[in-house]
Design a protein around this motif. Structure first.
Motif, PDB file in Angstrom:
ATOM      1  N   SER A  66     -34.215  30.350 -47.629  1.00 32.12           N
ATOM      2  CA  SER A  66     -34.275  29.469 -46.468  1.00 32.12           C
ATOM      3  C   SER A  66     -34.660  30.205 -45.202  1.00 32.12           C
ATOM      4  O   SER A  66     -34.473  29.696 -44.111  1.00 32.12           O
ATOM      5  N   GLY A  67     -35.209  31.400 -45.301  1.00 31.19           N
ATOM      6  CA  GLY A  67     -35.485  32.168 -44.116  1.00 31.19           C
ATOM      7  C   GLY A  67     -36.946  32.184 -43.718  1.00 31.19           C
ATOM      8  O   GLY A  67     -37.385  33.082 -43.001  1.00 31.19           O
ATOM      9  N   VAL A  68     -37.728  31.208 -44.140  1.00 31.04           N
ATOM     10  CA  VAL A  68     -39.135  31.180 -43.764  1.00 31.04           C
ATOM     11  C   VAL A  68     -39.247  30.747 -42.318  1.00 31.04           C
ATOM     12  O   VAL A  68     -38.795  29.690 -41.945  1.00 31.04           O
ATOM     13  N   SER A  69     -39.848  31.580 -41.475  1.00 25.70           N
ATOM     14  CA  SER A  69     -39.918  31.241 -40.063  1.00 25.70           C
ATOM     15  C   SER A  69     -41.341  31.165 -39.547  1.00 25.70           C
ATOM     16  O   SER A  69     -41.591  30.663 -38.469  1.00 25.70           O
ATOM     17  N   ARG A  70     -42.313  31.695 -40.295  1.00 30.73           N
ATOM     18  CA  ARG A  70     -43.692  31.675 -39.827  1.00 30.73           C
ATOM     19  C   ARG A  70     -44.587  31.051 -40.895  1.00 30.73           C
ATOM     20  O   ARG A  70     -44.423  31.297 -42.089  1.00 30.73           O
ATOM     21  N   VAL A  71     -45.535  30.276 -40.440  1.00 30.60           N
ATOM     22  CA  VAL A  71     -46.421  29.584 -41.353  1.00 30.60           C
ATOM     23  C   VAL A  71     -47.831  29.624 -40.790  1.00 30.60           C
ATOM     24  O   VAL A  71     -48.029  29.390 -39.618  1.00 30.60           O
ATOM     25  N   SER A  72     -48.791  29.923 -41.633  1.00 34.25           N
ATOM     26  CA  SER A  72     -50.191  29.851 -41.233  1.00 34.25           C
ATOM     27  C   SER A  72     -50.755  28.525 -41.682  1.00 34.25           C
ATOM     28  O   SER A  72     -50.036  27.669 -42.183  1.00 34.25           O
ATOM     29  N   GLY A  73     -52.057  28.348 -41.554  1.00 36.63           N
ATOM     30  CA  GLY A  73     -52.656  27.111 -42.001  1.00 36.63           C
ATOM     31  C   GLY A  73     -52.783  27.053 -43.504  1.00 36.63           C
ATOM     32  O   GLY A  73     -53.210  26.051 -44.047  1.00 36.63           O
ATOM     33  N   ARG A  74     -52.440  28.128 -44.204  1.00 39.92           N
ATOM     34  CA  ARG A  74     -52.528  28.151 -45.658  1.00 39.92           C
ATOM     35  C   ARG A  74     -51.135  28.208 -46.264  1.00 39.92           C
ATOM     36  O   ARG A  74     -50.210  28.725 -45.650  1.00 39.92           O
ATOM     37  N   PRO A  75     -50.946  27.715 -47.485  1.00 40.25           N
ATOM     38  CA  PRO A  75     -49.610  27.658 -48.077  1.00 40.25           C
ATOM     39  C   PRO A  75     -49.180  28.958 -48.723  1.00 40.25           C
ATOM     40  O   PRO A  75     -48.075  29.045 -49.212  1.00 40.25           O
ATOM     41  N   THR A  76     -50.024  30.005 -48.717  1.00 37.37           N
ATOM     42  CA  THR A  76     -49.754  31.177 -49.545  1.00 37.37           C
ATOM     43  C   THR A  76     -48.404  31.816 -49.243  1.00 37.37           C
ATOM     44  O   THR A  76     -47.594  32.033 -50.136  1.00 37.37           O
ATOM     45  N   ALA A  77     -48.152  32.132 -47.973  1.00 40.60           N
ATOM     46  CA  ALA A  77     -46.917  32.835 -47.627  1.00 40.60           C
ATOM     47  C   ALA A  77     -45.693  31.995 -47.965  1.00 40.60           C
ATOM     48  O   ALA A  77     -44.737  32.470 -48.576  1.00 40.60           O
ATOM     49  N   ALA A  78     -45.708  30.725 -47.566  1.00 41.85           N
ATOM     50  CA  ALA A  78     -44.556  29.867 -47.834  1.00 41.85           C
ATOM     51  C   ALA A  78     -44.408  29.593 -49.318  1.00 41.85           C
ATOM     52  O   ALA A  78     -43.291  29.382 -49.807  1.00 41.85           O
ATOM     53  N   ALA A  79     -45.512  29.588 -50.055  1.00 43.60           N
ATOM     54  CA  ALA A  79     -45.418  29.339 -51.492  1.00 43.60           C
ATOM     55  C   ALA A  79     -44.629  30.425 -52.194  1.00 43.60           C
ATOM     56  O   ALA A  79     -44.027  30.187 -53.248  1.00 43.60           O
ATOM     57  N   HIS A  80     -44.612  31.629 -51.619  1.00 44.65           N
ATOM     58  CA  HIS A  80     -43.778  32.678 -52.205  1.00 44.65           C
ATOM     59  C   HIS A  80     -42.309  32.269 -52.162  1.00 44.65           C
ATOM     60  O   HIS A  80     -41.532  32.652 -53.037  1.00 44.65           O
ATOM     61  N   GLY A  81     -41.927  31.503 -51.128  1.00 42.08           N
ATOM     62  CA  GLY A  81     -40.565  30.988 -51.076  1.00 42.08           C
ATOM     63  C   GLY A  81     -40.289  30.031 -52.221  1.00 42.08           C
ATOM     64  O   GLY A  81     -39.209  30.044 -52.807  1.00 42.08           O
ATOM     65  N   ILE A  82     -41.274  29.198 -52.561  1.00 43.62           N
ATOM     66  CA  ILE A  82     -41.111  28.293 -53.702  1.00 43.62           C
ATOM     67  C   ILE A  82     -41.009  29.099 -54.995  1.00 43.62           C
ATOM     68  O   ILE A  82     -40.239  28.749 -55.889  1.00 43.62           O
ATOM     69  N   ASP A  83     -41.769  30.178 -55.098  1.00 43.02           N
ATOM     70  CA  ASP A  83     -41.664  31.035 -56.283  1.00 43.02           C
ATOM     71  C   ASP A  83     -40.238  31.553 -56.443  1.00 43.02           C
ATOM     72  O   ASP A  83     -39.699  31.600 -57.558  1.00 43.02           O
TER      73      ASP A  83
END
Length: 259
Positions: free
Chosen positions: A5-22
């Protein structure tokens, strides 16, 4: 414990946040591996794993896939916190208590566990997760509304598949009409509509912490009451009780708390 639950930054692409889903998927798989298959929490966990894997596979279909990846991760974090609370012998939120307390009851059917877990997660955890996500990303709820409602079709399909897979045979349904009635009284569309209404209330109350906290507490309790109603034991008879007794023994041998 994997932090999800510590995702604080997001770009226009899902790649970084998708690691959280992984990370969420790995954690859900670990929970599934640690529990007897018929355990009520395991029943819900399997369904939730399917939902999460499906969302991950279809992120590109959303208008804002990065934001949806963050929402999915924050959303899952609330269920995982409930799991961790029970593992540490602390009380989970009121909305989750019926599922954890009745997870090994011999007269509760697996489909009841699945829907009770969905109810707790959608009607309580989801509105809080949407508000948290909006704050993190600097968005208004309406900016996520399209994707929020777009996911309804996905959830409805998963729920229908789960009902079909877990629904008892016609002999049981004929004897236990209350099960049919109870399951017919809950739907994922209605639950998500109610959750969105809660999002709007909580967003309006964001500048009034005490009022928001009071609303959150009331929501938690109300969803808990609904969960307990969905999990009312049905009295399925000695064969079902014996089978569920074996599951309880497996649960106790696993070293995991049953409530």
């Amino acid at each position: 414990m994997t932090r999800v639950s510590g995702v604080s930054r997001v770009s226009g692409r899902p790649t970084a946040a998708a690691h959280g889903i992984d990370a969420v998927v790995r954690r859900l798989r670990a929970i599934a591996a640690a529990l007897p298959p018929a355990d009520g929490v395991a029943v819900f966990n399997r369904m939730y794993l399917t939902v999460t894997e499906t969302v991950r596979a279809r992120l590109g279909a959303f208008e804002d896939p990065a934001a949806m990846a963050v929402l999915d991760t924050v959303f899952a974090g609330r269920y995982l916190l409930a799991v961790d609370a029970v593992a540490a012998r602390r009380r989970p939120p009121a909305c989750w208590r019926p599922l954890f307390e009745l997870r090994a009851h011999p007269d509760v059917h697996p489909v009841q566990f699945a829907l009770a877990g969905m109810g707790a997660h959608i009607q309580h955890d989801l509105p809080l997760a949407v508000v948290d996500t909006c704050r993190r990303l600097g968005r208004e709820p309406e900016q996520l509304a399209g994707d929020y409602h777009r996911i309804n079709d996905l959830l409805a399909a998963v729920e229908a598949a789960v009902r079909e897979q877990l629904m008892p045979g016609p002999d049981v349904l004929e004897r236990f009409e209350p099960l049919t009635h109870r399951l017919g009284s809950w739907s994922v569309d209605t639950a998500r509509d109610a959750a969105w209404a809660s999002v709007r209330v909580l967003w309006e109350l964001r500048g009034r912490p005490s009022a928001a906290a009071a609303y959150g507490t009331a929501l938690d309790g109300a969803v808990g009451v609904l969960g307990r109603a969905l999990l009312l034991p049905l009295g399925l008879g000695p064969a079902a009780a014996a089978a569920r007794g074996e599951d309880q023994a497996q649960l106790e041998c696993s070293g995991l708390p049953s409530a």
